[in-house]
Design a protein around this motif. Structure first.
Motif, PDB file in Angstrom:
ATOM      1  N   LYS A  35      -0.676 -65.723   2.407  1.00 21.27           N
ATOM      2  CA  LYS A  35       0.252 -65.717   1.282  1.00 21.27           C
ATOM      3  C   LYS A  35       1.274 -66.835   1.506  1.00 21.27           C
ATOM      4  CE  LYS A  35       0.151 -60.709   0.286  1.00 21.27           C
ATOM      5  NZ  LYS A  35       0.337 -60.400  -1.136  1.00 21.27           N
ATOM      6  N   ASP A  89       1.558 -55.348   0.955  1.00 23.46           N
ATOM      7  CA  ASP A  89       0.796 -56.443   0.371  1.00 23.46           C
ATOM      8  C   ASP A  89       0.490 -56.027  -1.061  1.00 23.46           C
ATOM      9  OD1 ASP A  89      -1.196 -58.191  -0.491  1.00 23.46           O
ATOM     10  OD2 ASP A  89      -2.745 -57.298   0.786  1.00 23.46           O
ATOM     11  N   LYS A 110      -2.944 -62.453  -4.928  1.00 23.40           N
ATOM     12  CA  LYS A 110      -2.253 -62.063  -3.702  1.00 23.40           C
ATOM     13  C   LYS A 110      -0.975 -62.852  -3.421  1.00 23.40           C
ATOM     14  CE  LYS A 110      -5.109 -59.023  -1.587  1.00 23.40           C
ATOM     15  NZ  LYS A 110      -4.667 -57.697  -1.102  1.00 23.40           N
ATOM     16  N   GLY A 111      -0.808 -64.016  -4.042  1.00 21.17           N
ATOM     17  CA  GLY A 111       0.236 -64.929  -3.600  1.00 21.17           C
ATOM     18  C   GLY A 111       1.435 -65.070  -4.508  1.00 21.17           C
TER      19      GLY A 111
END
Length: 209
Positions: A35, A89, A110-111
Motif C-alpha cells: 500500500k 487493511d 487496496k491503496g
C-alpha cells in the motif's frame, strides 16, 4: 511512529479460514502486496473517511509489525522487529472482485487514502508473548474478528525472509501480516475498536463519503 514508515507490505490469505470464506485458493507461498504511505493513518478515536461510492468496503483486522533495522541474512524476528501494533487493511471488495476477474493488480482496491489504519505501537514483546495473546476487532460493541499469529499459514520469520528476498526489507518498513476469518462490510457511522488481549489499542468511527 507513522512518520517513520517507509514501505507498507501486506500479506494476503495468511489464515486458512479467511481464504476459504472468500472462496480463494490457499496459497503455497506468501502472497505479498503493498500500500502507498498515503494509505496510512493512525487511530486516535477520530472519524476516518472511506469511499462510499465504489461498492462495499470491507474491514480486515491484522497484527502489524514494524522493522527496526535493515535486514541481513540470518537475522531472526527478535533481531528485526522492534514494535508491534494492530491495523485494518480496508478493501474495496467489489472493485477487487472485478480486478481479479481481469487478472489485474489489486492496487485500486487496496491503496486508497486511509485504507491502512494502525493503532499506537507497542514495544515488541517477543514471539511467545504474541502467540499467547489474541487480537480482535469490535464493531459497534460486537466482536467480529478474533485471531492469533500462531494460526497464520506463514509465520513471521517466513514472511520477513520472503519479503527481504523479493523486495528488500529495511528499518522503517511495516508489515500487515494477514487477517483471520470474519471480514465484512463497514457502514457509515460504524465504531471500530482494535483490541490486544483485553486492551484497546485504538478505535475510530467510519465516515463513508
Amino acid at each position: 511512529m507513522v512518520e517513520m514508515v517507509r514501505n507498507i507490505y501486506c500479506v494476503g490469505r495468511n489464515y486458512v479460514l479467511h481464504a476459504e470464506e472468500l472462496g480463494n485458493e490457499v496459497p503455497k507461498s506468501p502472497m505479498i502486496f503493498s500500500k502507498p504511505t498515503h494509505a496510512l493513518v493512525q487511530t486516535n478515536g477520530q472519524e476516518i473517511a472511506l469511499p462510499g461510492n465504489r461498492g462495499e468496503v470491507h474491514y480486515e483486522a491484522e497484527f502489524v509489525i514494524h522493522i527496526g533495522r535493515d535486514y541481513e541474512p540470518g537475522l531472526q524476528v527478535k533481531d528485526l522487529v522492534n514494535r508491534m501494533a494492530l491495523g485494518i487493511d480496508f478493501t474495496l471488495r467489489d472493485v477487487q472482485s472485478e480486478l481479479k476477474k481481469k487478472g489485474h493488480p489489486w492496487l485500486l482496491a487496496k491503496g486508497f487514502p486511509n485504507s491502512a489504519i494502525v493503532t499506537e505501537f507497542l514495544t515488541f514483546p517477543g514471539l511467545e508473548a504474541c502467540r499467547s495473546t489474541d487480537f480482535s476487532l469490535i464493531r459497534n460493541g460486537e466482536q467480529v474478528q478474533r485471531g492469533n499469529i500462531k494460526d497464520m499459514l506463514f509465520d513471521l520469520q517466513t514472511i520477513i525472509e520472503f519479503i527481504a528476498a523479493n523486495f528488500g526489507l529495511g528499518a522503517g518498513d511495516m508489515i500487515y501480516t494477514g487477517t483471520p476469518a470474519g471480514v465484512g462490510p463497514v457502514a457509515d457511522g460504524d465504531n471500530l475498536r482494535l483490541v490486544w488481549g483485553e486492551d484497546t489499542l485504538g478505535e475510530c468511527t467510519i465516515r463513508l463519503v
